[in-house]
Design a protein around this motif. Structure first.
Motif, short mmCIF file in Angstrom:
data_model
loop_
_atom_site.label_atom_id
_atom_site.label_comp_id
_atom_site.label_asym_id
_atom_site.label_seq_id
_atom_site.Cartn_x
_atom_site.Cartn_y
_atom_site.Cartn_z
N LEU A 118 15.76 0.04 -3.64
CA LEU A 118 14.78 -1.03 -3.85
C LEU A 118 13.41 -0.61 -3.33
N THR A 119 13.37 -0.14 -2.10
CA THR A 119 12.10 0.26 -1.49
C THR A 119 11.45 1.39 -2.27
N TYR A 120 12.24 2.38 -2.64
CA TYR A 120 11.70 3.54 -3.37
C TYR A 120 11.04 3.10 -4.68
N HIS A 121 11.71 2.22 -5.41
CA HIS A 121 11.18 1.80 -6.70
C HIS A 121 10.05 0.78 -6.59
N LEU A 122 9.82 0.28 -5.39
CA LEU A 122 8.68 -0.62 -5.17
C LEU A 122 7.51 0.09 -4.49
N LEU A 123 7.64 1.38 -4.23
CA LEU A 123 6.61 2.09 -3.47
C LEU A 123 5.25 2.08 -4.16
N ASP A 124 5.22 2.21 -5.47
CA ASP A 124 3.92 2.19 -6.17
C ASP A 124 3.21 0.85 -5.95
N LEU A 125 3.96 -0.25 -6.04
CA LEU A 125 3.37 -1.56 -5.82
C LEU A 125 2.95 -1.74 -4.37
N LEU A 126 3.77 -1.27 -3.45
CA LEU A 126 3.43 -1.35 -2.03
C LEU A 126 2.18 -0.53 -1.73
N LYS A 127 2.10 0.67 -2.29
CA LYS A 127 0.93 1.54 -2.05
C LYS A 127 -0.32 0.96 -2.68
N LYS A 128 -0.19 0.38 -3.86
CA LYS A 128 -1.34 -0.26 -4.52
C LYS A 128 -1.89 -1.39 -3.64
N THR A 129 -0.98 -2.21 -3.11
CA THR A 129 -1.41 -3.30 -2.23
C THR A 129 -2.06 -2.75 -0.97
N ALA A 130 -1.48 -1.69 -0.42
CA ALA A 130 -2.04 -1.08 0.80
C ALA A 130 -3.43 -0.52 0.57
N ARG A 131 -3.67 0.04 -0.62
CA ARG A 131 -5.02 0.55 -0.92
C ARG A 131 -6.03 -0.59 -0.94
N GLU A 132 -5.58 -1.77 -1.34
CA GLU A 132 -6.49 -2.92 -1.44
C GLU A 132 -6.68 -3.62 -0.11
N THR A 133 -5.63 -3.64 0.73
CA THR A 133 -5.68 -4.43 1.96
C THR A 133 -5.64 -3.60 3.24
N GLY A 134 -5.09 -2.37 3.14
CA GLY A 134 -4.93 -1.53 4.32
C GLY A 134 -3.81 -1.94 5.24
N ASP A 135 -2.97 -2.88 4.79
CA ASP A 135 -1.92 -3.38 5.68
C ASP A 135 -0.73 -3.89 4.87
N VAL A 136 0.29 -3.03 4.74
CA VAL A 136 1.55 -3.40 4.10
C VAL A 136 2.67 -3.01 5.06
N ARG A 137 3.74 -3.83 5.10
CA ARG A 137 4.78 -3.60 6.09
C ARG A 137 6.17 -3.63 5.46
N ILE A 138 7.03 -2.72 5.93
CA ILE A 138 8.43 -2.67 5.53
C ILE A 138 9.26 -2.92 6.79
N ILE A 139 10.08 -3.95 6.76
CA ILE A 139 10.87 -4.36 7.93
C ILE A 139 12.34 -4.30 7.57
N SER A 140 13.11 -3.60 8.38
CA SER A 140 14.55 -3.44 8.12
C SER A 140 15.35 -4.06 9.24
N LEU A 141 16.32 -4.91 8.89
CA LEU A 141 17.15 -5.57 9.89
C LEU A 141 18.24 -4.62 10.37
N SER A 142 18.09 -4.17 11.59
CA SER A 142 19.11 -3.36 12.25
C SER A 142 19.86 -4.27 13.20
N SER A 143 20.34 -3.75 14.31
CA SER A 143 21.11 -4.53 15.28
C SER A 143 21.39 -3.64 16.48
N ALA A 144 21.70 -4.27 17.61
CA ALA A 144 22.15 -3.50 18.77
C ALA A 144 23.44 -2.75 18.44
#
Length: 282
Positions: A118-144
């Motif tokens: 999912l992340t890989y195939h959304l990278l172009d959209l994420l990068k496009k947004t980051a070029r416009e805003t300078g701030d895009v975040r990917i958060i992954s739910l891990s655990s102890a």
């Protein structure tokens, strides 16, 4: 319409739904990625109540099915012009060990590989947004529970693996993915983090059987609420980058603070290895 757009996987219940409602209240538009459409629509109604002024959409996908994930990513790329936050939240502890057609333990596929695709195939959209805003975040739910994971078991067909060991592997992979994403995407305006939400009172492990399941049910009384458990994800999605700390890109967070991983396999070298190994599935 919202000020930013966030996509949350597994957003129909528990931490995902709680996070979605909190971000709606902070004026985020939401994309709820859910396996079950009916449950997704019920969640959509709840999130809209939190803030009727924002856009809330539901997209269905099975994270244990690569083709389903790719189709969902294509739909998102067609229909959205920006994506500011991607929260890879979905995950589960299997009631019994199953394997996909290509021999991958099913919860590992859904928790790590599906999110990687999912992340890989959304990278172009994420990068496009980051070029416009300078701030895009990917958060992954891990655990102890990442402490119980072992890199040596990743991608292997091990019939004797226990449900808890499989879950530990999933959570270690989530942590390593965040480390690798931060490194691979350095300089693009995209940052990445992994999260321990704490022991949260949700439907987690409800399908398990045996002594572990009984112990877990007894412990539920002492667990934190989903509202408390979601706070770190909400913080990482919405706080100013200065509050998170530039030096913490790729880091593991608990209680809205950076925390050192509890596993000797949580290394940069293993993160790089996992990224390269996962590329075969995209």
């Amino acid at each position: 319409m919202g000020i930013k757009t966030a996509l949350i996987t597994g957003a129909n219940a528990g931490l995902g739904l709680t996070t979605a409602k909190a971000l709606a209240q902070r004026s985020f538009d939401l994309i709820l990625l859910c396996r079950n459409e009916q449950k997704g629509l019920l969640a959509q109604a709840e999130v809209r109540k939190a803030n009727p002024a924002v856009r809330v959409d539901v997209i269905t996908a099975d994270l244990a099915d690569g083709n389903s994930v790719r189709e969902a990513a294509q739909k998102i790329n067609r229909n959205y012009k920006r994506l500011d936050v991607l929260i890879n939240n979905a995950g589960y502890t299997p009631a019994s060990i199953e394997f996909t057609a290509d021999g991958i333990e099913k919860s590992f596929y859904a928790s790590h590989i599906g999110h990687f695709i999912l992340t890989y195939h959304l990278l172009d959209l994420l990068k496009k947004t980051a070029r416009e805003t300078g701030d895009v975040r990917i958060i992954s739910l891990s655990s102890a529970a990442h402490a119980f994971g072992r890199k040596a078991r990743f991608f292997r067909h091990i019939d004797s693996i226990s449900s808890w060991s499989a879950y530990g592997d999933d959570k270690l992979a989530n942590l390593l993915f965040a480390k690798a994403a931060a490194k691979k995407l350095a300089g693009t305006g995209i940052t990445a983090y992994s999260v321990h939400p704490g022991a949260v009172r949700t439907n987690f492990a409800s399908d398990m059987s045996g002594f572990g399941s009984q112990l877990f049910k007894l412990a539920r009384t002492f667990m934190r609420t989903p509202e408390k458990g979601a706070q770190t994800s909400i913080f990482l999605a919405s706080a100013p980058l200065k509050a998170i700390g530039e030096q913490n890109n790729g880091g593991y967070f608990a209680d809205s603070r950076p925390k050192s991983p509890s596993n000797r396999d949580a290394t940069d070298a293993n993160a790089d290895w996992l990224w390269e190994k996962s590329l075969a599935f995209v």
